[in-house]
Write a protein that holds these residues in place. Sequence first.
Motif, short mmCIF file in Angstrom:
data_model
loop_
_atom_site.label_atom_id
_atom_site.label_comp_id
_atom_site.label_asym_id
_atom_site.label_seq_id
_atom_site.Cartn_x
_atom_site.Cartn_y
_atom_site.Cartn_z
N ASP A 174 -7.44 -2.19 -26.33
CA ASP A 174 -6.76 -3.42 -25.92
C ASP A 174 -5.26 -3.28 -26.12
O ASP A 174 -4.80 -2.68 -27.10
N VAL A 175 -4.49 -3.82 -25.19
CA VAL A 175 -3.04 -3.75 -25.29
C VAL A 175 -2.47 -5.16 -25.38
O VAL A 175 -3.14 -6.15 -25.08
N GLU A 176 -1.26 -5.23 -25.81
CA GLU A 176 -0.59 -6.53 -25.93
C GLU A 176 -0.40 -7.13 -24.54
O GLU A 176 0.12 -6.48 -23.62
N THR A 177 -0.85 -8.36 -24.40
CA THR A 177 -0.79 -9.04 -23.10
C THR A 177 -0.03 -10.36 -23.26
O THR A 177 -0.31 -11.12 -24.19
N THR A 178 0.87 -10.62 -22.35
CA THR A 178 1.64 -11.86 -22.36
C THR A 178 1.46 -12.57 -21.03
O THR A 178 1.47 -11.93 -19.96
N ILE A 179 1.29 -13.87 -21.10
CA ILE A 179 1.21 -14.69 -19.89
C ILE A 179 2.39 -15.65 -19.88
O ILE A 179 2.64 -16.33 -20.88
N GLU A 180 3.07 -15.72 -18.75
CA GLU A 180 4.22 -16.60 -18.61
C GLU A 180 3.96 -17.64 -17.53
O GLU A 180 3.36 -17.34 -16.49
N HIS A 181 4.41 -18.86 -17.81
CA HIS A 181 4.40 -19.93 -16.82
C HIS A 181 5.65 -20.76 -17.03
O HIS A 181 5.83 -21.38 -18.10
N ASP A 182 6.52 -20.76 -16.04
CA ASP A 182 7.84 -21.38 -16.18
C ASP A 182 8.54 -20.80 -17.40
O ASP A 182 8.74 -19.61 -17.48
N THR A 183 8.87 -21.65 -18.37
CA THR A 183 9.56 -21.17 -19.58
C THR A 183 8.60 -20.92 -20.73
O THR A 183 9.03 -20.55 -21.83
N LEU A 184 7.32 -21.09 -20.50
CA LEU A 184 6.33 -20.92 -21.56
C LEU A 184 5.82 -19.48 -21.60
O LEU A 184 5.63 -18.85 -20.57
N ARG A 185 5.61 -18.97 -22.82
CA ARG A 185 5.07 -17.63 -23.01
C ARG A 185 3.89 -17.70 -23.99
O ARG A 185 3.97 -18.38 -25.02
N PHE A 186 2.83 -16.98 -23.66
CA PHE A 186 1.63 -16.97 -24.49
C PHE A 186 1.26 -15.53 -24.80
O PHE A 186 1.08 -14.72 -23.89
N LYS A 188 -1.51 -14.46 -26.15
CA LYS A 188 -2.93 -14.19 -25.97
C LYS A 188 -3.46 -15.04 -24.82
O LYS A 188 -3.01 -16.17 -24.61
N VAL A 189 -4.43 -14.49 -24.10
CA VAL A 189 -5.07 -15.26 -23.03
C VAL A 189 -5.77 -16.48 -23.62
O VAL A 189 -5.78 -17.57 -23.02
N GLU A 190 -6.33 -16.32 -24.81
CA GLU A 190 -7.01 -17.42 -25.47
C GLU A 190 -6.07 -18.61 -25.69
O GLU A 190 -6.44 -19.77 -25.48
N ASN A 191 -4.85 -18.33 -26.12
CA ASN A 191 -3.87 -19.40 -26.34
C ASN A 191 -3.47 -20.06 -25.02
O ASN A 191 -3.29 -21.28 -24.96
N PHE A 192 -3.34 -19.26 -23.98
CA PHE A 192 -2.98 -19.81 -22.68
C PHE A 192 -4.05 -20.78 -22.18
O PHE A 192 -3.74 -21.86 -21.66
N ILE A 193 -5.32 -20.43 -22.37
CA ILE A 193 -6.41 -21.26 -21.87
C ILE A 193 -6.62 -22.49 -22.74
O ILE A 193 -6.64 -23.63 -22.24
N PHE A 194 -6.75 -22.29 -24.06
CA PHE A 194 -7.19 -23.39 -24.93
C PHE A 194 -6.03 -24.21 -25.53
O PHE A 194 -6.26 -25.32 -26.00
N ASN A 195 -4.83 -23.67 -25.51
CA ASN A 195 -3.69 -24.45 -26.01
C ASN A 195 -2.88 -25.11 -24.90
O ASN A 195 -2.22 -26.11 -25.13
N PHE A 196 -2.94 -24.53 -23.70
CA PHE A 196 -2.13 -25.06 -22.61
C PHE A 196 -2.97 -25.56 -21.43
O PHE A 196 -2.87 -26.71 -21.02
N LEU A 197 -3.81 -24.68 -20.90
CA LEU A 197 -4.52 -25.02 -19.67
C LEU A 197 -5.61 -26.07 -19.90
O LEU A 197 -5.66 -27.09 -19.20
N LEU A 198 -6.47 -25.86 -20.88
CA LEU A 198 -7.62 -26.74 -21.13
C LEU A 198 -7.74 -27.07 -22.62
O LEU A 198 -8.72 -26.68 -23.27
#
Length: 494
Positions: A174-186, A188-198
């Motif tokens: 596994d490698v370090e993964t970052t997801i960006e949306h506008d000015t937000l950076r996550f 982990k994918v888990e944080n993107f889904i459960f802290n922001f998306l849903l």
Amino acid sequence: MHVKNSLKGSTIMETSIEISEKKMNYSAFQFILPFSIKSGSAPSFISALKNDNFERFQLDNPEMQHGYYGKFSIHHADIEHSFFPFINKILFPPTENDAGFQRYSRSFNLSCSLIANKKTIPFTLLSADVVICPYELAFLTIRAEITDFSNIDFSTAIEFGTRFRVLEPGLSEDVETTIEHDTLRFGKVENFIFNFLLPEVDSFIDKRESDGPRSYSIFDNKRMFVQSLFCLDSNESIEIVDVYRAGNLDGLDGKGNPYISSSNSAYIHQFVKENGYEKWAPNTYYTIEKQNLTCLTNQSGMMLSRLASQMYGKYYYGLLLNLFHRIVLLKIDILYSEVNIVRDEERVEKLIHFINTFTANYLFIEITTQSQGHEIFWRLRNKFKVETLYNDARQALNSLYKYQESFSSRKNNLLLLILTLYTVVGGIYGMNQVIEDLKGNIDLEKFLSYSVFEYIALFVTLSGLVVSIVLGVQGFIKWRKEIGKIKKWEAEEK
């Protein structure tokens, strides 16, 4: 070494694999995460989803054919006619109160980027589903597509599927993964889904150690199942290496170069033979693996629209149904291994009820009416080893029945012994010796002049009445409890 374009070529003896990079036309993904929900929380979960702009999916609503799938649509009539009526009742229950797969969907259309392995991959997060199923199980589905392929090749598209499915890195690869949306950076994918998306979903996940969110998942911990559609440029030909890489999710290595997980061409051929579906070769191939269902094609126009509609429609529901069977059968195996058949009489009864209702109401051999879907669904069923798990459940049921029959037989024998003793003793001494003295106004002085045998007859008479009353009351209480238990278990299964 260049591998032959044909999947049915002669044996290849070279020991190295050379990858020819391919241009892309389109790529879409559905990431599916199964999880357990807290007991009795389904109604409040549904209310929370509705408050967050989720809509209940209905086949008879034509407007829902669009909006969740990017530039493509699904045809509800095609989905409905793909399954037998008794399967449709499970997948598309008529009302919100009916047992089955209650799907709630929401459109997002968010422009995002995934950064991993020195690559920035722009993607659109199209929509999300939460499918609430019987037995306190649910599926979360995230739909995403890559539409700008000016700087995205085939390897990079595969890499997106490989990295987005990892909720939290835990393995060495596994490698370090970052997801960006506008000015937000996550990070982990888990944080993107459960802290922001849903964010509302996380509070309903059952996180107990024994029934954790992915305790009954068939995948690696904190990884989602991937349903992928890779569309190469129409001028590109599909090689066996491409089919293998797409089916095995081999994207990029640590340096950002195309990656393949095997250097053995014979193994690659065998993999594709065992896991591939070549009915529409050489332009379209399906690969069925435990971690993903992949469609690789170089078709465009109406043919691509049809393939997308199938992946978003009947194949998606066929996949959910097979995952549901797999996970519930695994749950039965776990519950059976944990039950103590000597001390846990009620748990034994509950497990027997669980197995019987699941196999009778939800586990069917025939799912689809179409030969094309039938072949792919059976491959999924075999890959998930549903038949093997079902046989395990049947053996567990037979074992529980035998123990319950033996236990009931011992109880009945003891009761029969007690009643026989009362019958024999009562017959020897004759209850009519004291019955007359117990009628009307009882004269206690008569009892003082009783002989030993009359005292025995009196004891047998009175204790027999007490035992009969106690057994009757116990039987009535047990009957009421049985009704209450069955109603409770049926409510938990919805």
